[in-house]
Design a protein around this motif. Structure first.
Motif, short mmCIF file in Angstrom:
data_model
loop_
_atom_site.label_atom_id
_atom_site.label_comp_id
_atom_site.label_asym_id
_atom_site.label_seq_id
_atom_site.Cartn_x
_atom_site.Cartn_y
_atom_site.Cartn_z
N ALA A 85 0.81 -1.22 0.00
CA ALA A 85 0.00 0.00 0.00
C ALA A 85 0.84 1.26 0.00
N ASP A 86 2.11 1.15 0.39
CA ASP A 86 2.97 2.33 0.51
C ASP A 86 3.52 2.78 -0.83
N THR A 87 3.97 1.84 -1.65
CA THR A 87 4.52 2.18 -2.98
C THR A 87 3.77 1.36 -4.03
N TYR A 88 2.46 1.55 -4.03
CA TYR A 88 1.54 0.68 -4.78
C TYR A 88 1.94 0.51 -6.23
N ASP A 89 2.26 1.60 -6.92
CA ASP A 89 2.46 1.51 -8.37
C ASP A 89 3.91 1.30 -8.77
N HIS A 90 4.78 0.92 -7.81
CA HIS A 90 6.18 0.69 -8.17
C HIS A 90 6.28 -0.52 -9.10
N PRO A 97 -6.03 -16.07 -19.25
CA PRO A 97 -4.67 -15.53 -19.17
C PRO A 97 -4.39 -14.32 -20.05
N ARG A 98 -4.89 -14.30 -21.28
CA ARG A 98 -4.57 -13.16 -22.15
C ARG A 98 -5.08 -11.86 -21.57
N LEU A 99 -6.30 -11.86 -21.08
CA LEU A 99 -6.83 -10.64 -20.48
C LEU A 99 -6.12 -10.32 -19.17
N LEU A 100 -5.77 -11.35 -18.42
CA LEU A 100 -5.06 -11.12 -17.16
C LEU A 100 -3.73 -10.44 -17.42
N PHE A 101 -2.97 -10.93 -18.40
CA PHE A 101 -1.65 -10.35 -18.66
C PHE A 101 -1.74 -9.04 -19.43
N THR A 102 -2.81 -8.82 -20.15
CA THR A 102 -3.04 -7.48 -20.71
C THR A 102 -3.11 -6.47 -19.57
N ARG A 103 -3.75 -6.86 -18.49
CA ARG A 103 -3.87 -5.96 -17.33
C ARG A 103 -2.54 -5.81 -16.60
N VAL A 104 -1.81 -6.91 -16.42
CA VAL A 104 -0.47 -6.83 -15.80
C VAL A 104 0.39 -5.82 -16.55
N LEU A 105 0.38 -5.93 -17.88
CA LEU A 105 1.26 -5.10 -18.70
C LEU A 105 0.77 -3.66 -18.78
N ALA A 106 -0.53 -3.45 -18.71
CA ALA A 106 -1.05 -2.08 -18.64
C ALA A 106 -0.58 -1.41 -17.35
N ASN A 107 -0.58 -2.16 -16.24
CA ASN A 107 -0.07 -1.61 -14.99
C ASN A 107 1.40 -1.22 -15.11
N LEU A 108 2.18 -2.11 -15.71
CA LEU A 108 3.62 -1.85 -15.86
C LEU A 108 3.86 -0.64 -16.74
N GLU A 109 3.19 -0.59 -17.88
CA GLU A 109 3.38 0.55 -18.78
C GLU A 109 3.06 1.86 -18.06
N ALA A 110 1.95 1.89 -17.33
CA ALA A 110 1.55 3.10 -16.63
C ALA A 110 2.56 3.47 -15.55
N SER A 111 3.07 2.47 -14.84
CA SER A 111 4.05 2.73 -13.79
C SER A 111 5.32 3.34 -14.37
N TYR A 112 5.80 2.78 -15.46
CA TYR A 112 7.01 3.32 -16.09
C TYR A 112 6.74 4.68 -16.72
N ALA A 113 5.55 4.88 -17.27
CA ALA A 113 5.24 6.17 -17.87
C ALA A 113 5.26 7.28 -16.82
N ARG A 114 4.71 6.99 -15.65
CA ARG A 114 4.72 8.01 -14.59
C ARG A 114 6.14 8.36 -14.16
N ARG A 115 7.04 7.41 -14.32
CA ARG A 115 8.45 7.64 -13.94
C ARG A 115 9.30 8.09 -15.12
N GLY A 130 9.65 -2.28 -22.89
CA GLY A 130 9.59 -3.68 -22.54
C GLY A 130 8.17 -4.15 -22.30
N ALA A 131 7.39 -3.38 -21.53
CA ALA A 131 6.00 -3.75 -21.26
C ALA A 131 5.19 -3.78 -22.54
N LEU A 132 5.41 -2.81 -23.42
CA LEU A 132 4.65 -2.75 -24.66
C LEU A 132 5.07 -3.84 -25.63
N ALA A 133 6.35 -4.21 -25.64
CA ALA A 133 6.79 -5.32 -26.50
C ALA A 133 6.09 -6.61 -26.09
#
Length: 269
Positions: free
Chosen positions: A83-88, A182-200, A208-211
């Protein structure tokens, strides 16, 4: 970011292209991490095997006890949400979730399903908007919230959690509690990653997330465009041009994209 031709990316693409019933969630999640940094996928899967050995009997209660009740597995901390660094980004990489014992709801749910599968407790991920849960396959109205210490919920509890996240006027649908493939699940995993890196503003992480996301069928033109832009931002002109190629046959701006690809390729000379 590892090269886009790297074996982890190719293996992830093969998993996403094959039957979804054949996808091991833990392997796919570790491959996501391996595109970003070196991961011994076999060793990490063996670590999950060892976690499953701590489940005393094949029941949901024993699974909860093993993962979420202190002392945690092997006497270490129990798993819980960060909860402290949620989007890391670390919260989206399964190897680092295993090391740190914290993560996002979706990664903790993947781990719960995989430990459950190994120990004879079939669980399925539930991609409720805003908060992934798991549900018992044998008892479909029994849900666990891995982010909040594996607390148990029924259908009404899930609806209450949804209202807390989205407001009391947000309409809740029972279909939000259906298992997700799984495909929808990992679409969501990778959307989280892309957003996290975009904010940083970490363009290599975004690339990498988009690839990885671009390997999940069906073809998403917007993903291809974002991948091309991220690759260009890190100076990989050839890969940036290649990301545009699948769009040239049908995109309404195909001529503009073709010119863009030629400009990118010219920068490699």
């Amino acid at each position: 970011m590892r090269p886009v031709s790297d074996p982890p990316l190719a293996r992830f693409a093969a998993l996403m292209a094959g039957p979804e019933s054949d996808v091991s969630l833990d392997e796919a999640a570790l491959l996501v991490a391996a595109v970003d940094h070196p991961v011994d996928v076999a060793a990490r899967r063996a670590e999950i095997d060892r976690l499953s050995a701590g489940v005393a009997e094949p029941t949901v209660d024993a699974l909860r006890q093993a993962l979420f009740s202190p002392p945690g597995p092997a006497g270490g901390p129990a798993f819980t949400g960060d909860a402290d660094t949620y989007d890391h980004p670390d919260n989206s990489y399964l190897d680092r979730v295993l090391d740190r014992r914290v993560g996002l709801p979706i990664l903790l749910s993947i781990l719960t399903c995989e430990v459950g599968r190994r120990s004879g407790v079939a669980m399925a991920p539930v991609a409720m908007p805003g908060h992934v849960l798991v549900r018992s396959v044998a008892e479909p109205r029994r849900f666990l919230d891995p982010f909040h210490g594996g607390r148990e919920l029924d259908g009404a509890g899930c609806a209450e959690l949804f209202a807390m996240l989205h407001g009391p006027r947000a309409p809740f649908s029972e279909r939000y509690l259906d298992p997700v493939a799984p495909r929808l699940l990992f679409t969501r995993v990778l959307a989280n990653l892309e957003a996290s890196y975009a904010r940083r503003r970490r363009r290599a992480g975004m690339a990498g997330a988009l690839a990885l996301r671009a390997t999940i069928p069906p073809l998403d033109p917007d993903v291809q465009r974002r991948l091309s832009a991220a690759l260009a931002a890190v100076g990989d002109w050839r890969a940036s041009a290649a990301a545009l190629q699948p769009l040239l046959a049908a995109a309404p701006d195909a001529d503009d994209l073709a010119r863009r690809a030629r400009v990118l390729l010219a920068r490699t000379n």
